[in-house]
Every structure is written in C-alpha cells, then in structure tokens.
Motif scaffolding. Structure first.
Motif, mmCIF file in Angstrom:
data_model
loop_
_atom_site.group_PDB
_atom_site.id
_atom_site.type_symbol
_atom_site.label_atom_id
_atom_site.label_comp_id
_atom_site.label_asym_id
_atom_site.label_seq_id
_atom_site.Cartn_x
_atom_site.Cartn_y
_atom_site.Cartn_z
ATOM 1 N N ALA A 54 -3.521 -75.657 81.789
ATOM 2 C CA ALA A 54 -4.594 -74.657 81.844
ATOM 3 C C ALA A 54 -5.399 -74.644 80.546
ATOM 4 N N PHE A 55 -4.724 -74.773 79.420
ATOM 5 C CA PHE A 55 -5.402 -74.809 78.126
ATOM 6 C C PHE A 55 -6.397 -75.973 78.072
ATOM 7 N N LEU A 56 -5.926 -77.162 78.439
ATOM 8 C CA LEU A 56 -6.810 -78.333 78.381
ATOM 9 C C LEU A 56 -7.944 -78.239 79.393
ATOM 10 N N LYS A 57 -7.660 -77.711 80.574
ATOM 11 C CA LYS A 57 -8.706 -77.545 81.585
ATOM 12 C C LYS A 57 -9.778 -76.581 81.077
ATOM 13 N N GLY A 58 -9.357 -75.549 80.339
ATOM 14 C CA GLY A 58 -10.324 -74.631 79.742
ATOM 15 C C GLY A 58 -11.178 -75.284 78.676
ATOM 16 N N CYS A 59 -10.573 -76.217 77.938
ATOM 17 C CA CYS A 59 -11.310 -76.933 76.884
ATOM 18 C C CYS A 59 -12.205 -78.026 77.454
ATOM 19 N N PHE A 60 -11.739 -78.674 78.510
ATOM 20 C CA PHE A 60 -12.425 -79.841 79.077
ATOM 21 C C PHE A 60 -12.510 -79.692 80.597
ATOM 22 N N PRO A 61 -13.381 -78.823 81.103
ATOM 23 C CA PRO A 61 -13.406 -78.541 82.544
ATOM 24 C C PRO A 61 -13.779 -79.734 83.421
ATOM 25 N N GLU A 62 -14.377 -80.749 82.848
ATOM 26 C CA GLU A 62 -14.783 -81.914 83.629
ATOM 27 C C GLU A 62 -13.641 -82.900 83.871
ATOM 28 N N TYR A 63 -12.474 -82.644 83.290
ATOM 29 C CA TYR A 63 -11.320 -83.534 83.426
ATOM 30 C C TYR A 63 -10.155 -82.812 84.083
ATOM 31 N N GLU A 64 -9.214 -83.588 84.615
ATOM 32 C CA GLU A 64 -7.997 -83.065 85.215
ATOM 33 C C GLU A 64 -6.810 -83.454 84.332
ATOM 34 N N PHE A 65 -5.807 -82.570 84.270
ATOM 35 C CA PHE A 65 -4.641 -82.808 83.424
ATOM 36 C C PHE A 65 -3.364 -82.494 84.195
ATOM 37 N N LEU A 66 -2.361 -83.340 84.024
ATOM 38 C CA LEU A 66 -1.046 -83.124 84.603
ATOM 39 C C LEU A 66 -0.022 -83.278 83.486
ATOM 40 N N ALA A 67 0.623 -82.182 83.123
ATOM 41 C CA ALA A 67 1.672 -82.231 82.094
ATOM 42 C C ALA A 67 2.983 -82.567 82.789
#
Length: 108
Positions: A38-51
């Motif tokens: 969620a933190f990374l999505k907030g910083c970079f909304p144009e990308y997807e992240f899976l921890a």
C-alpha cells in the motif's frame, strides 16, 4: 535530502509496470507485507507491487525485482517486457529506505 528523480510518467505498454518486493528478515508478517504494498502504491500509483515474504531470509534492505515476463497474446506464450528505467528502480529503492512499518509516511 531531496531527490531529483522524476518517475511521474506512465510506463509504456512494453515496459515493466509490476514489481515483486522481497522484505528483509523481521519484516515478513502478512500485515507488514500488505503495508509495504500500500505504501508503494501510494508513492507510485502507476505501478503494481507484490510483497512476498517466502524467499530465503536475508538481512539488509528491501529487494525490488521487476516482473519482466507476462502472458503473451497467444495461450501458453510469454512476452518479455523492457526492464524499467534506472530512475524507476532508484525511486522505488529510495522510497523503501523511508518506509517504516506501522508509521505514516513522512514526506520530504
């Protein structure tokens, strides 16, 4: 310290737009994994992240892996995406250095 890295543009259709985040030992709880996503999505909304916390345990910094292979247009095929620009990787790594689980992000 302020950064001059600009990654505000949307990734092109043939460039990586998804990343796997490998957390260091001690940061692998389910809630912690969702929090970093969620933190990374907030910083970079144009990308997807899976921890993903199922990798071999390690000490140090979060690791960022671009997802370069995606399903192709034909069933059973794979399409290889272009590696993201170095500024994207640097921006994500810089954001992760400021990430603190359980705390609201501090913007500089």
């Amino acid at each position: 310290m302020h950064s001059a890295i600009d990654i505000s543009g949307m990734p092109a259709g043939d460039q990586v737009d998804s990343f796997i985040i490998l957390p260091p030992s001690g940061a692998r709880s389910d809630s912690g994994l969702r929090e970093v996503e969620a933190f990374l999505k907030g910083c970079f909304p144009e990308y997807e992240f899976l921890a993903n916390g199922e990798s071999m345990p390690f000490d140090g910094e979060y690791q960022v892996l671009p997802i370069c292979g995606v399903g192709g247009d034909e069933p059973g095929t794979l399409r290889v995406l272009d590696h993201p620009d170095q500024s994207v990787m640097m921006g994500i790594a810089a954001a992760l250095k400021g990430f603190r689980p359980g705390q609201k992000p501090a913007l500089n």
